[in-house]
Design a protein around this motif. Sequence first.
Motif, PDB file in Angstrom:
ATOM      1  N   LEU A   6       1.640  17.052   6.179  1.00 18.19           N
ATOM      2  CA  LEU A   6       2.935  17.730   6.100  1.00 18.19           C
ATOM      3  C   LEU A   6       4.086  16.727   5.987  1.00 18.19           C
ATOM      4  O   LEU A   6       4.980  16.883   5.152  1.00 18.19           O
ATOM      5  N   SER A   7       4.025  15.699   6.827  1.00 16.58           N
ATOM      6  CA  SER A   7       5.073  14.675   6.764  1.00 16.58           C
ATOM      7  C   SER A   7       5.147  14.070   5.375  1.00 16.58           C
ATOM      8  O   SER A   7       6.224  13.899   4.811  1.00 16.58           O
ATOM      9  N   LEU A   8       3.996  13.745   4.852  1.00 12.07           N
ATOM     10  CA  LEU A   8       3.967  13.114   3.538  1.00 12.07           C
ATOM     11  C   LEU A   8       4.606  14.031   2.503  1.00 12.07           C
ATOM     12  O   LEU A   8       5.425  13.605   1.681  1.00 12.07           O
ATOM     13  N   PHE A   9       4.222  15.299   2.577  1.00 13.52           N
ATOM     14  CA  PHE A   9       4.739  16.269   1.620  1.00 13.52           C
ATOM     15  C   PHE A   9       6.270  16.314   1.702  1.00 13.52           C
ATOM     16  O   PHE A   9       6.966  16.239   0.703  1.00 13.52           O
ATOM     17  N   GLN A  10       6.774  16.387   2.929  1.00 10.31           N
ATOM     18  CA  GLN A  10       8.230  16.445   3.101  1.00 10.31           C
ATOM     19  C   GLN A  10       8.907  15.174   2.594  1.00 10.31           C
ATOM     20  O   GLN A  10       9.921  15.225   1.915  1.00 10.31           O
ATOM     21  N   MET A  11       8.302  14.035   2.922  1.00 11.37           N
ATOM     22  CA  MET A  11       8.901  12.782   2.477  1.00 11.37           C
ATOM     23  C   MET A  11       8.954  12.707   0.961  1.00 11.37           C
ATOM     24  O   MET A  11       9.930  12.241   0.380  1.00 11.37           O
ATOM     25  N   GLU A  12       7.910  13.178   0.335  1.00 11.98           N
ATOM     26  CA  GLU A  12       7.882  13.126  -1.133  1.00 11.98           C
ATOM     27  C   GLU A  12       8.993  14.000  -1.716  1.00 11.98           C
ATOM     28  O   GLU A  12       9.640  13.633  -2.691  1.00 11.98           O
ATOM     29  N   VAL A  13       9.201  15.159  -1.089  1.00 12.42           N
ATOM     30  CA  VAL A  13      10.240  16.055  -1.584  1.00 12.42           C
ATOM     31  C   VAL A  13      11.623  15.423  -1.411  1.00 12.42           C
ATOM     32  O   VAL A  13      12.449  15.448  -2.310  1.00 12.42           O
ATOM     33  N   VAL A  14      11.839  14.831  -0.253  1.00 12.84           N
ATOM     34  CA  VAL A  14      13.166  14.307   0.046  1.00 12.84           C
ATOM     35  C   VAL A  14      13.491  13.054  -0.768  1.00 12.84           C
ATOM     36  O   VAL A  14      14.532  12.967  -1.408  1.00 12.84           O
ATOM     37  N   THR A  15      12.586  12.094  -0.744  1.00 13.10           N
ATOM     38  CA  THR A  15      12.952  10.812  -1.356  1.00 13.10           C
ATOM     39  C   THR A  15      12.636  10.737  -2.841  1.00 13.10           C
ATOM     40  O   THR A  15      13.240   9.957  -3.558  1.00 13.10           O
ATOM     41  N   LYS A  16      11.671  11.504  -3.304  1.00 15.88           N
ATOM     42  CA  LYS A  16      11.224  11.438  -4.702  1.00 15.88           C
ATOM     43  C   LYS A  16      10.845  10.007  -5.094  1.00 15.88           C
ATOM     44  O   LYS A  16      11.029   9.592  -6.231  1.00 15.88           O
ATOM     45  N   LYS A  17      10.393   9.253  -4.123  1.00 17.67           N
ATOM     46  CA  LYS A  17       9.990   7.877  -4.431  1.00 17.67           C
ATOM     47  C   LYS A  17       8.589   7.650  -3.882  1.00 17.67           C
ATOM     48  O   LYS A  17       8.123   8.409  -3.040  1.00 17.67           O
ATOM     49  N   ARG A  66       0.832  -1.200   0.000  1.00 21.04           N
ATOM     50  CA  ARG A  66       0.000   0.000   0.000  1.00 21.04           C
ATOM     51  C   ARG A  66       0.866   1.249   0.000  1.00 21.04           C
ATOM     52  O   ARG A  66       1.728   1.401   0.858  1.00 21.04           O
ATOM     53  N   TYR A  67       0.590   2.126  -0.931  1.00 19.32           N
ATOM     54  CA  TYR A  67       1.281   3.405  -0.987  1.00 19.32           C
ATOM     55  C   TYR A  67       0.253   4.526  -0.842  1.00 19.32           C
ATOM     56  O   TYR A  67      -0.927   4.330  -1.124  1.00 19.32           O
ATOM     57  N   VAL A  68       0.723   5.698  -0.444  1.00 23.72           N
ATOM     58  CA  VAL A  68      -0.160   6.879  -0.457  1.00 23.72           C
ATOM     59  C   VAL A  68       0.516   8.046  -1.140  1.00 23.72           C
ATOM     60  O   VAL A  68       1.742   8.160  -1.150  1.00 23.72           O
ATOM     61  N   ARG A  69      -0.296   8.896  -1.690  1.00 20.65           N
ATOM     62  CA  ARG A  69       0.218  10.161  -2.210  1.00 20.65           C
ATOM     63  C   ARG A  69      -0.862  11.208  -2.009  1.00 20.65           C
ATOM     64  O   ARG A  69      -2.020  10.858  -1.731  1.00 20.65           O
ATOM     65  N   LEU A  70      -0.470  12.452  -2.157  1.00 26.58           N
ATOM     66  CA  LEU A  70      -1.472  13.510  -2.093  1.00 26.58           C
ATOM     67  C   LEU A  70      -2.419  13.348  -3.257  1.00 26.58           C
ATOM     68  O   LEU A  70      -2.000  13.010  -4.357  1.00 26.58           O
TER      69      LEU A  70
END
Length: 823
Positions: A225-236, A193-197
Amino acid sequence: MKEKLMNSHFIDVILPIPLQKAFTYHITEAEAEFLQPGIRVAVPFGKSKIYTALVYKIHKTPPTAYEAKTIHQILDDKPLVTTMQLKHWEWISSYYMCSLGEVMRAAMPNAFIIESETIVSRIEDSIVEDSELKDEEFLIYEALQHQSSLKIQDVVSILDKKRVLPIINSLVEKGVVKLGEEIYQKYTPKLVRYVRLHPNHKSEEKLQELLELLSRAKKQREAVLSLFQMEVVTKKPIKVSELVSQSGASSSVIKALIDKNILEEYHIQTDRISFNGEVEANEKQLNSYQQKALDEIKTAFIDKSVVLLHGVTSSGKTEIYIKLIEEQLQIGKQILYLLPEIALTIQLVSRLQDYFGKKVAVFHSRYSGNERVEAWNNILNNSEKAQIIIGARSALLLPFKDLGLIIVDEEHEQSFKQFDPAPRYHARDAAIVLGNMFRAKILLGTATPSLESYYNASENKYGLVEIKQRYNNVLMPDIELVDLADKYKRKRMKGHFSDKLIEEITEALAEGFQIILFQNRRGFSPVVECTTCGHSPQCPNCDVSLTYHQYRDQLRCHYCGYNSAMFKNCQACGNVTLDTKGFGTEQIEEEVKALFSDSRVARMDLDTTRGKYGFDKLINRFEQREIDILVGTQMLTKGLDFRYVKLVGILNADNLLNFPDFRAHERSYQLMTQVSGRAGRTDLRGKVLIQTYNPNHNILQQVSTNSYAEMYKEQLNDRYNYKYPPIFRLIKITLKHKDYNRVNLAADWYAKSLKQLFKANVLGPEFPPVSRIRNLYNKNILIKIPPGQTLGKTKEAIQKVDNSFNAVKDFRAVRVIINVDNY
Ligand code: ADP
Ligand code: ZN
């Protein structure tokens, strides 16, 4: 023609059926020049059958017993099966006493071995331009618009020619048709299971709006917010589990966000994640124990081809494998990574993919036809995509080009042995033979070595490397034994739960940890057990518990046939409360629910994981802490790595220990140690409670003090005394027939002939606990082979007995199954 046979050419082929000998066909001179072993040919067989066969030998000697037919045609322009494979198949067929055809059937994807019985059907949603199909292909395609499936024979009559297999092969490759056998068993992939905005909130502006909107719902806001940051950092892609652990939000918070369409949930199949060339670079630094073990392994490999790595649970064996794999990749060699059961090791697959990305190929026997064909070809061509091959036992039969290393992980697991159908091979042992053919190295890894591997290591046949510490110096779990007899006597039991177990569960729940409860429910005829002292009656001749047979009110040994009337009272303490009832996971689940009505309980066993993705979903939910208490069978033991499990409870150790098998004690040790290993894998120390009537049982003492060496010594001693592996070897012969008397007569005849040769080392014949399966009566004979007696000669002698047996008219219909190393 016939008088010119001298100059004729012939091929021996392997047919995918249980024939004792290779079958010979006539070929032309041109065909003889072109053909090589390992190329497929379509051949006629019997009155009207067509088979796909494999060229085995090319020669000039006509068969004497029959006139050779000509082949229909050649199906490949180069070998599909390598000479190394053929050599390995020969070993399997001779060691495990089966035909080459049976090995071929186990090794090759069905799509490669089409035969006249094969059913061809249209793939429903295939889109194909008429122009992409050749005339004959189109005729078949068209026929399949009118009827849902065709047999190969139908194809023969539609096209009015015999040589139809290449046309069908080509339709399979073009994705237009599928072959019948694939219909019933489909591979069920692990979905993560994955999530995205949600796309609605993707822009900076929209995100601001959203955060304002959520200003009242603090937890949800933080998660976003966490999700947003994680997406920026890992790009995965971000896994739900990662978001949960990073943001500290509970899964219900995330669910609420998904329900509101703020987040979007999606699934990716773990073994299909595309890596876009970006492999995670954060390679782990080995700690000093791991480094030492790695150095020792390499040193041992200098003069040994096999090394046994005995490292306690969570000692970091996988990281060591990864280093060894890396070295092989650098010198351009293929690596085979064998696992007991692929469905249970999804966690490992994604770990390896994190390191090696696209180079990892997962091979499932349950893949669909096309996928298996693709994997086969990638491995055969030594393609970039198949440098590391992960799979369960049948992956061993793939067309490797240049193997450098074979890892057999959890080498003690029984599922490496194939029981039915033939070839009845053990993947660990066959892997060692394969490795030696390639001059590759073989690493056997486990926290609880099988007795035979440890024996081989102590005999200096294998190297031995040990790790006794867990990674990060996490402590081994604290294992405590709970005396059931005492608890019952003092009325401290609720159902099957002691006050101690209830107390520990309550505490772990209060601290927010998860709990695993293990209840093994193996076995059919129950073992008799005294409810006062826990004693189970044992066979005087063998190291096994006797089994209760209700219909005769008798106790029997399934190994030597010893029997006695059921006792009226316990032989040990004299009490009259002998109990034959077992209890299973279902009952435990109910009790847990009643005892801990606020907690979320789930059950994991064959019944609950059967459905599509059933197993993966459960694991996922447990990983994401949607379940507090998981009740399960041995499925729980296999290499799963859960972070938040603090307590493991084993409800009744005695029904493991009393299982009627010479390996029961060894297996109990392995199972309990492995389940215990699920507890406390991070910094806090895990706790294990084992409920038993026999807290003084040696195996339980050894489990609780983590004394493998002691267990080994004691068990090996028993194996000497009772003539079992690894000291003696075993071959089991099973006779099957629907008529009770016939199977009795046949088994007596067979056993008598064997006893003339092997005397007292032949046990039985004996009916197994379930003597009638699918309308066939089974009767077993067991041959014990002492250390000095050669296996080859023994098998030859058995083969001779078998040939004479088959010559007896009355016995012709009796099926004989020979199982070498049947354990
Ligand atoms: P085993 O297979 O021996 O049971 P694992 O290989 O699963 O043990 O390791 C246990 C845990 O320790 C895993 O979560 C793994 O990621 C971690 N670990 C092991 N070795 C290292 C290392 N050198 N650096 C960081 N983490 C490690
Ligand atoms: Zn016995």
